[in-house]
Design a protein around this motif. Structure first.
Motif, PDB file in Angstrom:
ATOM      1  N   HIS A  90     -22.585  20.826 -42.345  1.00 36.03           N
ATOM      2  CA  HIS A  90     -23.520  21.738 -41.680  1.00 36.03           C
ATOM      3  C   HIS A  90     -23.781  22.939 -42.580  1.00 36.03           C
ATOM      4  O   HIS A  90     -24.820  23.020 -43.212  1.00 36.03           O
ATOM      5  CB  HIS A  90     -22.959  22.157 -40.308  1.00 36.03           C
ATOM      6  CG  HIS A  90     -23.861  23.086 -39.563  1.00 36.03           C
ATOM      7  ND1 HIS A  90     -23.402  24.203 -38.908  1.00 36.03           N
ATOM      8  CD2 HIS A  90     -25.204  23.074 -39.406  1.00 36.03           C
ATOM      9  CE1 HIS A  90     -24.428  24.840 -38.361  1.00 36.03           C
ATOM     10  NE2 HIS A  90     -25.534  24.171 -38.634  1.00 36.03           N
ATOM     11  N   LEU A  91     -22.808  23.834 -42.700  1.00 32.12           N
ATOM     12  CA  LEU A  91     -23.005  25.012 -43.538  1.00 32.12           C
ATOM     13  C   LEU A  91     -21.864  25.234 -44.527  1.00 32.12           C
ATOM     14  O   LEU A  91     -21.730  26.315 -45.089  1.00 32.12           O
ATOM     15  CB  LEU A  91     -23.198  26.262 -42.668  1.00 32.12           C
ATOM     16  CG  LEU A  91     -24.505  26.295 -41.858  1.00 32.12           C
ATOM     17  CD1 LEU A  91     -24.566  27.541 -40.990  1.00 32.12           C
ATOM     18  CD2 LEU A  91     -25.722  26.230 -42.765  1.00 32.12           C
ATOM     19  N   CYS A 104     -14.654  21.298 -37.331  1.00 33.20           N
ATOM     20  CA  CYS A 104     -15.098  22.436 -38.132  1.00 33.20           C
ATOM     21  C   CYS A 104     -14.885  23.715 -37.318  1.00 33.20           C
ATOM     22  O   CYS A 104     -15.351  23.807 -36.178  1.00 33.20           O
ATOM     23  CB  CYS A 104     -16.565  22.286 -38.507  1.00 33.20           C
ATOM     24  SG  CYS A 104     -17.129  23.655 -39.528  1.00 33.20           S
ATOM     25  N   CYS A 106     -16.197  26.567 -37.722  1.00 32.26           N
ATOM     26  CA  CYS A 106     -17.337  27.496 -37.682  1.00 32.26           C
ATOM     27  C   CYS A 106     -18.254  27.244 -36.496  1.00 32.26           C
ATOM     28  O   CYS A 106     -18.535  28.162 -35.726  1.00 32.26           O
ATOM     29  CB  CYS A 106     -18.116  27.410 -38.993  1.00 32.26           C
ATOM     30  SG  CYS A 106     -17.158  27.997 -40.398  1.00 32.26           S
ATOM     31  N   GLY A 108     -18.089  24.060 -34.658  1.00 30.08           N
ATOM     32  CA  GLY A 108     -17.549  23.022 -33.790  1.00 30.08           C
ATOM     33  C   GLY A 108     -17.924  21.591 -34.083  1.00 30.08           C
ATOM     34  O   GLY A 108     -17.710  20.723 -33.231  1.00 30.08           O
ATOM     35  N   SER A 109     -18.469  21.302 -35.241  1.00 25.80           N
ATOM     36  CA  SER A 109     -18.743  19.888 -35.551  1.00 25.80           C
ATOM     37  C   SER A 109     -17.429  19.123 -35.558  1.00 25.80           C
ATOM     38  O   SER A 109     -16.391  19.648 -35.957  1.00 25.80           O
ATOM     39  CB  SER A 109     -19.411  19.754 -36.925  1.00 25.80           C
ATOM     40  OG  SER A 109     -20.741  20.170 -36.863  1.00 25.80           O
TER      41      SER A 109
HETATM   42  S1  FES Z   1     -20.292  24.805 -40.842  1.00 23.80           S
HETATM   43 FE1  FES Z   1     -21.318  24.673 -38.963  1.00 23.80          FE
HETATM   44  S2  FES Z   1     -20.303  23.085 -37.956  1.00 23.80           S
HETATM   45 FE2  FES Z   1     -19.301  23.221 -39.834  1.00 23.80          FE
END
Ligand code: FES
Length: 156
Positions: A90-91, A104, A106, A108-109
């Motif tokens: 994601h990021l 994750c 950050c 929640g993935s």
């Molecule tokens: S960085 Fe956004 S879910 Fe992992």
């Protein structure tokens, strides 16, 4: 009236000669400085993305090991060794271990143990990274080269 102690004015021809000598001196100095810098590379080589992770004995079949400094999870099976990136797609946060795979911190993935997205905003699975062996048998991971998911490097 000029006295004997007053300096004689510099004739114009001598002044232009000194100016020319000074310019030539500056040009020669600049050229020498440039030549002195020639042997040094202007562009520094990038560090290799291939990192040595250790001998195969440290990764026996049936084990997994997280290498936090490299942000990878090494999975070893009878088929061989694989490396899973722990950088969220994601990021770019670093995923941590969850109940059923990775989470994750950050946004929640969630990912299963093979890195497939099972929830959250991550747009794609965690990448599997290319594993190889150095000439001395040490296992290596290329942190910049993805390999198809499920590919295990057969350790010899
Ligand atoms: S960085 Fe956004 S879910 Fe992992």
């Amino acid at each position: 009236m000029s006295g004997r102690l007053e300096p004689k004015p510099l004739p114009r021809r001598d002044y232009l000669g000194l100016l020319g000598l000074g310019s030539a001196g500056i040009a020669i100095f600049g050229s020498l400085l440039g030549m002195a810098r020639l042997p040094k590379p202007r562009v520094l080589p990038e560090a290799s993305s291939v990192v040595r992770i250790g001998p195969p004995l440290e990764f026996p079949p049936g084990t997994t090991r997280t290498l936090p400094e490299l942000k990878i999870r090494v999975i070893s099976t009878e088929k061989g060794v694989a490396a899973l990136s722990l950088i969220c797609t994601h990021l770019g946060c670093i995923v941590g271990e969850g109940e059923k795979g990775f989470v994750c911190p950050c946004h929640g993935s969630r990912f299963d143990p093979e890195g497939r997205v099972i929830g959250g905003p991550a747009p794609r699975n965690l990448p599997w990274l290319a594993v190889s062996q150095a000439a001395d048998g040490t296992l290596c991971v290329d942190t910049a080269a993805e390999t198809p998911a499920g590919h295990f490097y057969p350790v010899v």
